[in-house]
Design a protein around this motif. Sequence first.
Motif, PDB file in Angstrom:
ATOM      1  N   ALA A  46       0.827  -1.211   0.000  1.00  0.00           N
ATOM      2  CA  ALA A  46       0.000   0.000   0.000  1.00  0.00           C
ATOM      3  C   ALA A  46       0.863   1.264   0.000  1.00  0.00           C
ATOM      4  CB  ALA A  46      -0.923  -0.001   1.215  1.00  0.00           C
ATOM      5  N   THR A  47       2.062   1.180   0.538  1.00  0.00           N
ATOM      6  CA  THR A  47       2.926   2.370   0.600  1.00  0.00           C
ATOM      7  C   THR A  47       3.394   2.827  -0.769  1.00  0.00           C
ATOM      8  OG1 THR A  47       4.955   1.072   0.844  1.00  0.00           O
ATOM      9  CG2 THR A  47       3.802   1.691   2.869  1.00  0.00           C
ATOM     10  N   VAL A  48       3.364   1.939  -1.750  1.00  0.00           N
ATOM     11  CA  VAL A  48       3.873   2.330  -3.059  1.00  0.00           C
ATOM     12  C   VAL A  48       2.765   2.523  -4.087  1.00  0.00           C
ATOM     13  CG1 VAL A  48       6.067   1.146  -2.690  1.00  0.00           C
ATOM     14  CG2 VAL A  48       4.222  -0.053  -3.864  1.00  0.00           C
ATOM     15  N   ARG A  49       1.518   2.453  -3.663  1.00  0.00           N
ATOM     16  CA  ARG A  49       0.451   2.578  -4.644  1.00  0.00           C
ATOM     17  C   ARG A  49      -0.057   4.024  -4.713  1.00  0.00           C
ATOM     18  NH1 ARG A  49      -3.862   0.583  -0.998  1.00  0.00           N
ATOM     19  NH2 ARG A  49      -4.492   2.514   0.021  1.00  0.00           N
ATOM     20  N   CYS A  50      -0.816   4.239  -5.760  1.00  0.00           N
ATOM     21  CA  CYS A  50      -1.384   5.560  -6.017  1.00  0.00           C
ATOM     22  C   CYS A  50      -2.744   5.310  -6.623  1.00  0.00           C
ATOM     23  CB  CYS A  50      -0.461   6.305  -6.979  1.00  0.00           C
ATOM     24  SG  CYS A  50      -1.107   7.854  -7.576  1.00  0.00           S
ATOM     25  N   HIS A  51      -3.725   6.112  -6.256  1.00  0.00           N
ATOM     26  CA  HIS A  51      -5.091   5.815  -6.653  1.00  0.00           C
ATOM     27  C   HIS A  51      -5.660   6.919  -7.527  1.00  0.00           C
ATOM     28  CE1 HIS A  51      -9.469   5.191  -6.036  1.00  0.00           C
ATOM     29  NE2 HIS A  51      -9.089   3.950  -6.218  1.00  0.00           N
ATOM     30  N   ALA A  52      -6.519   6.551  -8.473  1.00  0.00           N
ATOM     31  CA  ALA A  52      -7.126   7.552  -9.344  1.00  0.00           C
ATOM     32  C   ALA A  52      -8.501   7.120  -9.811  1.00  0.00           C
ATOM     33  CB  ALA A  52      -6.231   7.799 -10.551  1.00  0.00           C
ATOM     34  N   ALA A  53      -9.383   8.093 -10.011  1.00  0.00           N
ATOM     35  CA  ALA A  53     -10.706   7.839 -10.596  1.00  0.00           C
ATOM     36  C   ALA A  53     -10.737   8.485 -11.969  1.00  0.00           C
ATOM     37  CB  ALA A  53     -11.793   8.417  -9.698  1.00  0.00           C
ATOM     38  N   LEU A  54     -11.097   7.703 -12.979  1.00  0.00           N
ATOM     39  CA  LEU A  54     -11.056   8.194 -14.351  1.00  0.00           C
ATOM     40  C   LEU A  54     -12.439   8.142 -14.982  1.00  0.00           C
ATOM     41  CD1 LEU A  54      -7.872   6.213 -15.456  1.00  0.00           C
ATOM     42  CD2 LEU A  54      -7.996   8.589 -14.688  1.00  0.00           C
ATOM     43  N   PRO A  55     -12.721   9.067 -15.910  1.00  0.00           N
ATOM     44  CA  PRO A  55     -14.017   9.066 -16.614  1.00  0.00           C
ATOM     45  C   PRO A  55     -14.033   7.949 -17.660  1.00  0.00           C
ATOM     46  CG  PRO A  55     -12.613  10.767 -17.504  1.00  0.00           C
ATOM     47  CD  PRO A  55     -11.879  10.180 -16.334  1.00  0.00           C
ATOM     48  N   ALA A  56     -15.177   7.746 -18.286  1.00  0.00           N
ATOM     49  CA  ALA A  56     -15.288   6.766 -19.367  1.00  0.00           C
ATOM     50  C   ALA A  56     -14.501   7.238 -20.588  1.00  0.00           C
ATOM     51  CB  ALA A  56     -16.759   6.562 -19.734  1.00  0.00           C
ATOM     52  N   SER A  57     -14.106   6.288 -21.428  1.00  0.00           N
ATOM     53  CA  SER A  57     -13.382   6.581 -22.680  1.00  0.00           C
ATOM     54  C   SER A  57     -12.118   7.393 -22.455  1.00  0.00           C
ATOM     55  CB  SER A  57     -14.279   7.326 -23.678  1.00  0.00           C
ATOM     56  OG  SER A  57     -15.416   6.556 -23.988  1.00  0.00           O
ATOM     57  N   TYR A  58     -11.447   7.114 -21.348  1.00  0.00           N
ATOM     58  CA  TYR A  58     -10.207   7.810 -21.022  1.00  0.00           C
ATOM     59  C   TYR A  58      -9.020   6.913 -21.352  1.00  0.00           C
ATOM     60  CZ  TYR A  58      -6.575  10.227 -18.424  1.00  0.00           C
ATOM     61  OH  TYR A  58      -5.422  10.866 -18.099  1.00  0.00           O
ATOM     62  N   ALA A 113      -4.473   1.171 -23.480  1.00  0.00           N
ATOM     63  CA  ALA A 113      -5.459   0.876 -22.434  1.00  0.00           C
ATOM     64  C   ALA A 113      -6.418   2.046 -22.306  1.00  0.00           C
ATOM     65  CB  ALA A 113      -4.763   0.609 -21.100  1.00  0.00           C
ATOM     66  N   GLU A 114      -7.720   1.765 -22.344  1.00  0.00           N
ATOM     67  CA  GLU A 114      -8.729   2.829 -22.309  1.00  0.00           C
ATOM     68  C   GLU A 114      -9.904   2.391 -21.442  1.00  0.00           C
ATOM     69  OE1 GLU A 114      -9.684   4.277 -26.271  1.00  0.00           O
ATOM     70  OE2 GLU A 114     -11.672   4.877 -25.591  1.00  0.00           O
ATOM     71  N   THR A 115     -10.396   3.310 -20.637  1.00  0.00           N
ATOM     72  CA  THR A 115     -11.554   2.974 -19.809  1.00  0.00           C
ATOM     73  C   THR A 115     -12.800   2.842 -20.679  1.00  0.00           C
ATOM     74  OG1 THR A 115     -12.065   5.297 -19.405  1.00  0.00           O
ATOM     75  CG2 THR A 115     -10.666   4.214 -17.781  1.00  0.00           C
ATOM     76  N   ILE A 116     -13.714   1.968 -20.269  1.00  0.00           N
ATOM     77  CA  ILE A 116     -15.010   1.831 -20.940  1.00  0.00           C
ATOM     78  C   ILE A 116     -16.051   2.626 -20.151  1.00  0.00           C
ATOM     79  CG2 ILE A 116     -16.842   0.204 -21.560  1.00  0.00           C
ATOM     80  CD1 ILE A 116     -14.592  -1.912 -21.851  1.00  0.00           C
ATOM     81  N   THR A 117     -16.130   2.343 -18.862  1.00  0.00           N
ATOM     82  CA  THR A 117     -16.999   3.072 -17.928  1.00  0.00           C
ATOM     83  C   THR A 117     -16.117   3.950 -17.042  1.00  0.00           C
ATOM     84  OG1 THR A 117     -16.792   1.313 -16.303  1.00  0.00           O
ATOM     85  CG2 THR A 117     -18.617   1.132 -17.864  1.00  0.00           C
ATOM     86  N   PRO A 118     -16.694   4.836 -16.239  1.00  0.00           N
ATOM     87  CA  PRO A 118     -15.878   5.520 -15.220  1.00  0.00           C
ATOM     88  C   PRO A 118     -15.205   4.459 -14.341  1.00  0.00           C
ATOM     89  CG  PRO A 118     -18.029   6.566 -15.404  1.00  0.00           C
ATOM     90  CD  PRO A 118     -18.081   5.322 -16.252  1.00  0.00           C
ATOM     91  N   THR A 119     -13.928   4.626 -14.068  1.00  0.00           N
ATOM     92  CA  THR A 119     -13.142   3.545 -13.467  1.00  0.00           C
ATOM     93  C   THR A 119     -12.221   4.059 -12.356  1.00  0.00           C
ATOM     94  OG1 THR A 119     -13.163   2.296 -15.535  1.00  0.00           O
ATOM     95  CG2 THR A 119     -11.391   1.782 -13.979  1.00  0.00           C
ATOM     96  N   HIS A 120     -12.128   3.289 -11.266  1.00  0.00           N
ATOM     97  CA  HIS A 120     -11.159   3.557 -10.211  1.00  0.00           C
ATOM     98  C   HIS A 120      -9.980   2.616 -10.354  1.00  0.00           C
ATOM     99  CE1 HIS A 120     -13.736   6.260  -7.895  1.00  0.00           C
ATOM    100  NE2 HIS A 120     -14.740   5.471  -8.277  1.00  0.00           N
ATOM    101  N   LEU A 121      -8.793   3.191 -10.390  1.00  0.00           N
ATOM    102  CA  LEU A 121      -7.574   2.396 -10.566  1.00  0.00           C
ATOM    103  C   LEU A 121      -6.633   2.543  -9.377  1.00  0.00           C
ATOM    104  CD1 LEU A 121      -6.427   3.236 -14.222  1.00  0.00           C
ATOM    105  CD2 LEU A 121      -7.552   1.152 -13.444  1.00  0.00           C
ATOM    106  N   CYS A 122      -5.852   1.489  -9.105  1.00  0.00           N
ATOM    107  CA  CYS A 122      -4.652   1.612  -8.289  1.00  0.00           C
ATOM    108  C   CYS A 122      -3.466   1.544  -9.231  1.00  0.00           C
ATOM    109  CB  CYS A 122      -4.544   0.478  -7.277  1.00  0.00           C
ATOM    110  SG  CYS A 122      -5.649   0.652  -5.887  1.00  0.00           S
ATOM    111  N   ARG A 123      -2.426   2.274  -8.933  1.00  0.00           N
ATOM    112  CA  ARG A 123      -1.267   2.321  -9.816  1.00  0.00           C
ATOM    113  C   ARG A 123       0.007   2.109  -9.008  1.00  0.00           C
ATOM    114  NH1 ARG A 123       0.012   7.886 -12.849  1.00  0.00           N
ATOM    115  NH2 ARG A 123       0.956   8.237 -10.834  1.00  0.00           N
ATOM    116  N   PHE A 124       0.937   1.333  -9.551  1.00  0.00           N
ATOM    117  CA  PHE A 124       2.240   1.114  -8.914  1.00  0.00           C
ATOM    118  C   PHE A 124       3.330   1.417  -9.934  1.00  0.00           C
ATOM    119  CE2 PHE A 124      -0.924  -1.790  -7.409  1.00  0.00           C
ATOM    120  CZ  PHE A 124      -0.771  -1.818  -6.028  1.00  0.00           C
TER     121      PHE A 124
END
Lengths: 247, 247
Positions: A46-58, A113-124
Motif C-alpha cells: 500500500a505504501t507504493v500505490r497511487c489511486h485515481a478515478a477516471l471518466p469513461a473513454s479515457y 489501455a482505455e476505460t469503458i466506464t468511469p473507473t477507479h484504478l490503483c497504480r504502482f
Amino acid sequence: MPPLDFEGHKLDHVADLKSPQCRNCDIVREIAFCADLSQDEVKRLATVRCHAALPASYTIFREGDVVDHVYSISNGAVKLYKLLSDGRRQIIGFLFSGDIFGLGTHDGYCYTAETITPTHLCRFTHRKLDSLLEEIPRLERRMFSMAVKDLVAAQEQMLLLGRKTAKEKVATFLIQLSLRAEKAGMPTSSVALPMSRADIADYLGLTIETVSRTFTQLKRDNYIGLPASGHCVLNDWRALKDLAEGA
Amino acid sequence: MPPLDFEGHKLDHVADLKSPQCRNCDIVREIAFCADLSQDEVKRLATVRCHAALPASYTIFREGDVVDHVYSISNGAVKLYKLLSDGRRQIIGFLFSGDIFGLGTHDGYCYTAETITPTHLCRFTHRKLDSLLEEIPRLERRMFSMAVKDLVAAQEQMLLLGRKTAKEKVATFLIQLSLRAEKAGMPTSSVALPMSRADIADYLGLTIETVSRTFTQLKRDNYIGLPASGHCVLNDWRALKDLAEGA
DNA sequence: CGCTCAATTGACGCGCATCAAGAGTAGTGG
DNA sequence: CCACTACTCTTGATGCGCGTCAATTGAGCG
C-alpha cells in the motif's frame, strides 16, 4: 476527449489516498495482487500505490509508451487494444474489478489501455514494484501465475479468432462474461455488457453489423434475451456453451 | 504414427545423458533458460534434466494432460495447437531451438505439443523445477520474462488473426520467421519452412489452398522466391514488412 | 518406375464485410 | 416537458474474400 493529465496527477478526477473509494480498493486488491500475502506485506504494498478515478473513454496509456506503471482495477471496466496503421483495431481483452494490466517490454507497452466506464484504478510504479518483488518472493510468484493466466486466455482467444464462426464467437464471448461474473460472485444467467457493439466486434474479429445480427439471431433462437441495452440474459447456459465450443 | 512410450523412457529414439547431442543441449540451454545463471547454477539445473530425441510428427503431450514437465528444445521444431471437437485446429505457435514450452494450469496443458521435424528435447519435471525456483530466484525472473514474451507474441497474433487479410497474414508470418532467424544468427533474407502448408494455414487462420495461392501471388509480385520446397527467399524485406503491417 | 502424399490451380459458393437507410437512445438546451 | 442533435444499434441489399470441392502437378521414396 482531450487528454487530461493523469500521469502528472493534475487530473481533477484523481482521488487521493484518503478518499472513500480507497477502502474499496483495499478490498479488491485482496482478490487481485495480494490474495496470499500477509497483513504486513499488504501494508508494504500500500505504501507504493497511487489511486485515481477516471471518466469513461479515457486513454490510460498508448501502445509504445514507456512502461512505467502497473495498474489494478478497483472498479469499472477497461479495454486493451492494438491498432494497424489504417485504423483497423483488435481488442486484446476486457478487464474488470481485480484485474491487473500494464506489462510490457523495453519497446514500451504493447497495447493501448482505455476505460469503458468511469473507473477507479490503483497504480504502482514498476521501479517500486521491482524492489518489492525482491522483498516479497510470493509476489513474484503471483505476478508469474497471473501472466500465465493471461497467456492461457490469449491462446484460447487465438482459437476463437482463427477458427470459430460469428455465432460461435458471440456465444463464447457471452460464456466468458458469465464465467467472469461467477468468479465475482454474481449470477451467471445474466451478464452486463458495458462495452459498445463496436468494442465487441473488435474483440471478436467481426464488424458491428455482424455482431448485431448475431445477437438478434441468438435472441430469435431463444438462446438469450436482451431486456435492456447493456444487459443480456442467458436462457440456456449449457446450450450456449455447446454452441461456443462448436458442438 | 503409433504412440511411442516417450514418457516411460522406452522410446528407442530416447538418448541418454552421455550421448553426443547432450553437449549441444548445454550450449542451447545457455540461450534459453540460463543466460544469466552462474556455472554452479547451470550444473544444478543439469541434475534435474532429462534428454530425449524424438522423430517427426511425434505428440509430446496433449491438451488436458496432467502438467508434469517443462520442455526446452535443443534442436528441431515443435508446433503447439488447440482443437475444436469437430477437428478444426488452431496452431498457437511454432517453436525452435532454445524455446521453452509446457506451461499449464491445474486443468492440464492447454495445448497439444507435436514435433514437426526430428527434435532433441530437454525435459524438467515441474516438481523438481519448483524446488529449483526456490534456490535460484533469478530462474523465476527468467521464467516470468519468458511468459511475458509469449504473452506479447500471442497478443500480436490476435491482431493478425482478427484483423489482417490473407496476404498480410502470410507476409507477417515470413517476417516473423525472418526475425527469428536473425536472433539465431542466420541470414534474414532466406527462411526455412519446415512446417507443411496445412500447419501454416492452421497458424494463420486460413485454408491450405489460400496459403498456397497467397505464396504464389507473393512470388508473382516478386516479394519472395520459392527455390525449393521448405525454403523461401525474401526479395524485399522492407516491402514485405510494410505489407505485413497493412501499409 | 510407380506409389503416396503434399502442393498447386481452377471453378464455384457462402459467410461475413460493405454500403445504406431507418429506428432507438441519450444528452442538451430552450 | 419537448424538440433538436448526435449517437449507437438494428436491419436490409449487395459484393467480395476466402472457403469448399475437385482435378492436376510435383516431390519424396522404395
